[in-house]
Design a protein around this motif. Structure first.
Motif, PDB file in Angstrom:
ATOM      1  N   GLU A  52       0.830  -1.210   0.000  1.00 22.42           N
ATOM      2  CA  GLU A  52       0.000   0.000   0.000  1.00 22.42           C
ATOM      3  C   GLU A  52       0.864   1.259   0.000  1.00 22.42           C
ATOM      4  OE1 GLU A  52      -2.691  -0.433   3.299  1.00 22.42           O
ATOM      5  OE2 GLU A  52      -3.912  -1.922   2.233  1.00 22.42           O
ATOM      6  N   THR A  55       2.630   1.834  -3.455  1.00 19.04           N
ATOM      7  CA  THR A  55       1.749   1.988  -4.620  1.00 19.04           C
ATOM      8  C   THR A  55       0.790   3.177  -4.482  1.00 19.04           C
ATOM      9  OG1 THR A  55       0.152   0.405  -3.692  1.00 19.04           O
ATOM     10  CG2 THR A  55       1.829  -0.464  -5.203  1.00 19.04           C
ATOM     11  N   ASN A 184      -0.329  -5.450  -8.329  1.00 18.09           N
ATOM     12  CA  ASN A 184       0.019  -4.099  -7.909  1.00 18.09           C
ATOM     13  C   ASN A 184       1.213  -3.545  -8.682  1.00 18.09           C
ATOM     14  OD1 ASN A 184      -1.651  -3.045  -5.456  1.00 18.09           O
ATOM     15  ND2 ASN A 184      -1.439  -5.254  -5.172  1.00 18.09           N
TER      16      ASN A 184
END
Length: 201
Positions: A52, A55, A184
């Protein structure tokens, strides 16, 4: 009587609706969990937090997609390595398969140890013996011929400990991690001590 019947039908529909809502909620949680077979542990939380963080565009730790790279070892990480490395199992099977064309092997170590199933003598041959086995069993073939031999072997070879195909002895949590990273924007690579011509097939 009709009122009671209507009430029961209504209550039944309500119970079904509640059960369906609960199932949907559980299903949504399972689908939103990128690593479902991982235990709810600190490593799992750290991985999710890291992904998280790198990205999210306004994060100070943001990494542009072309620079997102993840590298994994192969043996013991993506496929089984005990009781022996998969490529070593392949080399031992190749010695047995090629023994008729090499009668000298029955008296020459480490080949003699392989043919007699003497793992103690094979281990005593050490790294030098291992290199000799690999050289003899992997040589004198074109790239395409070697890939064909490996592909045919991996389609039927079974691990001696688990009695399963080697292709069945993979680590689900790691497969999930690779898929999560790829989703991702990470490029993923396998780096292994095993030969690239063996690992790819």
């Amino acid at each position: 009587m009709l009122a009671v019947h209507d009430f029961l039908k209504s209550a039944q529909r309500g119970a079904v609706a509640i059960a369906a809502a609960l199932l949907l909620a559980v299903s949504a949680k399972a689908q939103s969990d990128p690593l479902p077979s991982w235990n709810d542990t600190a490593p799992k939380a750290a991985i999710v937090a890291f992904v998280e963080k790198v990205t999210t565009e306004n994060s100070p730790d943001f990494v542009p997609e072309p620079e997102r790279i993840a590298v994994f070892d192969n043996d013991g990480t993506l496929w089984v390595e005990h009781p022996m490395y998969t490529q070593l199992a392949f080399a031992l099977d190749r010695v047995k398969a090629e023994a008729a064309a090499h009668p000298e092997w029955k008296d020459k170590q480490p080949f003699k140890a392989v043919l007699e199933g003497d793992m103690k003598a094979l281990a005593a041959a050490g790294e030098k013996g291992l290199v000799e086995l690999i050289m003899e069993t992997h040589a004198d073939m074109t790239h395409d011929e070697f890939q064909k031999v490996v592909s045919e072997w991996i389609a039927t070879a079974r691990d001696p400990k688990f009695n399963k195909l080697y292709t069945e002895l993979v680590y689900q949590p790691m497969l999930e991690l690779l898929a999560y990273l790829r989703a991702n924007g990470f490029k993923t690579f396998i780096v292994s001590g095993g030969g690239i011509e063996f690992v790819r097939p």
